[in-house]
Design a protein around this motif. Structure first.
Motif, short mmCIF file in Angstrom:
data_model
loop_
_atom_site.label_atom_id
_atom_site.label_comp_id
_atom_site.label_asym_id
_atom_site.label_seq_id
_atom_site.Cartn_x
_atom_site.Cartn_y
_atom_site.Cartn_z
N THR A 1 -19.89 -12.02 -0.50
CA THR A 1 -18.70 -12.37 -0.75
C THR A 1 -17.86 -12.04 -1.99
OG1 THR A 1 -19.04 -14.57 0.38
CG2 THR A 1 -17.25 -14.58 -0.85
N VAL A 2 -18.73 -12.20 -3.13
CA VAL A 2 -18.22 -11.59 -4.48
C VAL A 2 -18.07 -10.12 -4.51
CG1 VAL A 2 -18.90 -11.44 -6.66
CG2 VAL A 2 -19.45 -13.61 -5.69
N ALA A 3 -19.02 -9.49 -3.67
CA ALA A 3 -18.63 -7.78 -3.70
C ALA A 3 -17.36 -7.49 -2.90
CB ALA A 3 -20.09 -7.30 -3.13
N LEU A 4 -17.22 -8.33 -1.76
CA LEU A 4 -16.05 -7.98 -1.14
C LEU A 4 -14.57 -8.02 -1.82
CD1 LEU A 4 -14.84 -7.22 1.76
CD2 LEU A 4 -15.12 -9.89 2.25
N LYS A 5 -14.83 -9.50 -2.60
CA LYS A 5 -13.64 -9.57 -3.38
C LYS A 5 -13.22 -8.48 -4.25
CE LYS A 5 -13.86 -14.76 -3.03
NZ LYS A 5 -14.26 -16.11 -3.77
N ARG A 6 -14.49 -7.97 -5.19
CA ARG A 6 -14.38 -6.99 -6.05
C ARG A 6 -13.89 -5.59 -5.52
NH1 ARG A 6 -19.76 -8.21 -10.08
NH2 ARG A 6 -18.93 -10.12 -10.64
N VAL A 7 -14.23 -5.39 -4.34
CA VAL A 7 -13.80 -3.96 -3.57
C VAL A 7 -12.69 -3.95 -3.10
CG1 VAL A 7 -14.52 -2.69 -1.66
CG2 VAL A 7 -16.44 -3.32 -2.91
N ILE A 8 -11.88 -5.17 -2.79
CA ILE A 8 -10.67 -5.23 -2.13
C ILE A 8 -9.58 -4.57 -2.99
CG2 ILE A 8 -8.63 -6.75 -1.67
CD1 ILE A 8 -10.78 -8.77 -0.50
N ALA A 9 -9.76 -4.83 -4.51
CA ALA A 9 -8.73 -4.38 -5.35
C ALA A 9 -8.94 -2.67 -5.57
CB ALA A 9 -8.84 -5.01 -6.83
N VAL A 10 -10.24 -2.24 -5.58
CA VAL A 10 -10.43 -0.83 -5.64
C VAL A 10 -9.84 -0.01 -4.44
CG1 VAL A 10 -11.95 0.76 -5.81
CG2 VAL A 10 -12.38 -1.44 -7.12
N VAL A 11 -10.30 -0.75 -3.34
CA VAL A 11 -9.69 0.01 -2.05
C VAL A 11 -7.94 -0.04 -1.86
CG1 VAL A 11 -9.61 -0.58 0.33
CG2 VAL A 11 -11.70 -0.81 -0.68
N ALA A 12 -7.29 -1.17 -2.37
CA ALA A 12 -6.08 -1.41 -2.35
C ALA A 12 -5.48 -0.10 -3.41
CB ALA A 12 -5.55 -2.49 -2.83
N PHE A 13 -6.15 0.09 -4.53
CA PHE A 13 -5.82 1.17 -5.56
C PHE A 13 -5.75 2.61 -4.64
CE2 PHE A 13 -6.80 4.06 -8.89
CZ PHE A 13 -5.55 4.06 -9.71
N LEU A 14 -6.98 2.74 -4.26
CA LEU A 14 -7.20 4.02 -3.52
C LEU A 14 -6.35 4.18 -2.30
CD1 LEU A 14 -11.02 4.26 -3.62
CD2 LEU A 14 -9.44 5.47 -5.35
N ALA A 15 -5.93 3.24 -1.70
CA ALA A 15 -5.19 3.48 -0.86
C ALA A 15 -3.73 3.79 -1.12
CB ALA A 15 -4.99 2.10 0.41
N LEU A 16 -3.16 2.98 -2.23
CA LEU A 16 -1.75 3.54 -2.88
C LEU A 16 -1.90 4.84 -3.27
CD1 LEU A 16 0.83 2.10 -3.62
CD2 LEU A 16 -0.13 1.34 -5.65
N TRP A 17 -2.84 5.16 -3.87
CA TRP A 17 -2.98 6.47 -4.50
C TRP A 17 -2.85 7.72 -3.27
CZ3 TRP A 17 -7.65 8.42 -7.74
CH2 TRP A 17 -7.62 9.82 -8.44
N GLN A 18 -3.41 7.22 -2.13
CA GLN A 18 -3.29 8.24 -1.01
C GLN A 18 -1.76 8.20 -0.53
OE1 GLN A 18 -5.59 10.35 0.13
NE2 GLN A 18 -4.58 11.10 1.73
N VAL A 19 -1.40 6.82 -0.28
CA VAL A 19 -0.33 6.96 0.29
C VAL A 19 0.96 7.28 -0.50
CG1 VAL A 19 1.47 5.29 1.53
CG2 VAL A 19 -1.05 5.16 1.97
N ALA A 20 1.08 6.96 -1.69
CA ALA A 20 2.38 7.31 -2.48
C ALA A 20 2.69 8.77 -2.59
CB ALA A 20 2.13 6.77 -3.94
N PRO A 21 1.71 9.85 -2.84
CA PRO A 21 2.39 11.10 -2.76
C PRO A 21 2.58 11.65 -1.28
CG PRO A 21 0.24 10.96 -3.81
CD PRO A 21 0.36 9.58 -3.36
N GLN A 22 1.93 11.08 -0.24
CA GLN A 22 2.08 11.38 1.20
C GLN A 22 3.80 11.06 1.49
OE1 GLN A 22 -1.10 10.01 3.22
NE2 GLN A 22 -2.24 11.98 3.02
N ALA A 23 3.86 9.73 1.06
CA ALA A 23 5.22 9.00 1.44
C ALA A 23 6.37 9.62 0.53
CB ALA A 23 5.13 7.55 1.19
#
Length: 301
Positions: free
Chosen positions: A56-78
């Protein structure tokens, strides 16, 4: 006659021979309760509960990193940012793969880690014993405190020209710069940790007849370990920061050299690959220091 009347009454109104099926037996009710989700969770072993909490703790910590990487991927493409200045995350990973395959990245990592770890180890090897010594002798702390405060508040990056003029542009000047930046952080945290030990612990230890050396070794030093390791972790971050800055000037290998060279040649994906590598190394280094801190402070809850 009475017996015949009794037999007729029993035949007409017999008592139930068994418990009605609508009322469950105690055993069946217990089995039913044991199949509920709450009961299943309650029956889990301590190891299973610990693993569940860890996940549970690991999942909570990974969420922010995954969201940041997803934003990094989407921002230039959009089209939110210019892809030439901020390429998508997948493009950076491809550039990172190219640097790994041709061996360039490994050469730069080895050069940077050699400088960073050497300065870090030297700084800690000197600062921790010296900080404990200064904290143990209050007179020395009072005399040296103003001078130490001046050095702590002098930005290490501002002294790069001084170190370059005196020691040249080779590895020795870079290692000395990293040592200087790490030294003051560890020194002040060591002094603070040793001087702020609970006075009740010290009085209790002295009332038990402990010698000065035993008091220092068994009471003061263990109580100061958390604060000391805070300084050690901060010095680890400082070593990476100063390392990259020093490698911008006069270096022929290293992650800082990789970043500035890629930027000058407008190889933007390679530049971000170098930055990403530094971040990963910094996180891993901090994790190792946390494990070391737990090893030396097992008495803490």
């Amino acid at each position: 006659m009475s017996d015949t009347t009794t037999d007729l009454r029993v035949a007409l109104d017999p008592e139930p021979a068994s418990t009605p099926s609508s009322v469950p037996s105690p055993r069946r009710a217990e089995e039913g309760r044991g199949t509920t989700p709450v009961a299943v969770l309650a029956r889990r072993t301590p190891v299973a509960r610990a693993v569940g909490r860890g996940l549970t703790v690991a999942l909570k910590r990974v969420i922010a990193v995954v969201a940041f990487l997803a934003l990094w991927q989407v921002a230039p493409q959009a089209g939110w940012v210019e892809p030439a200045f901020l390429p998508p995350f997948t493009t950076v990973i491809q550039a990172l793969g190219r640097l790994i395959s041709d061996g360039t990245l490994w050469t730069d990592i080895v050069a940077s880690l050699h400088r960073s770890l050497t300065g870090f180890v030297v700084a800690n090897a000197i600062a921790i014993p010296l900080g404990l010594l200064i904290a143990w002798y209050r007179t020395a702390a009072d005399v040296l405190s103003p001078l130490l405060t001046v050095f702590l508040n002098t930005a290490a990056v501002a002294l790069i020209p001084v170190f370059t003029l005196i020691l040249g542009i080779g590895d020795f000047s870079k290692i000395a710069m990293i040592t200087y930046a790490c030294f003051w952080v560890v020194l002040f945290n060591t002094i603070s940790g040793a001087r702020n030990v609970d006075p009740l612990l010290v009085k209790s230890a002295r009332s038990l007849g402990l010698s000065q050396l035993s008091l220092f070794r068994k009471v003061v030093l263990p109580a100061a370990v958390p604060t000391i390791f805070t300084g050690v972790r901060l010095s680890g971050a400082a070593s990476m920061m100063v390392l990259i800055t020093t490698e911008f000037v006069g270096a022929k290998a290293g992650l800082g050299y990789l970043i500035i060279s890629a930027q000058n040649n407008f190889q933007i994906p390679e530049m971000y690959a170098g930055i990403l590598t530094i971040s990963v190394i910094g996180v891993g280094f901090n994790f190792l220091l946390l494990l070391l801190e737990r090893r030396f402070s097992r008495w803490r809850p």
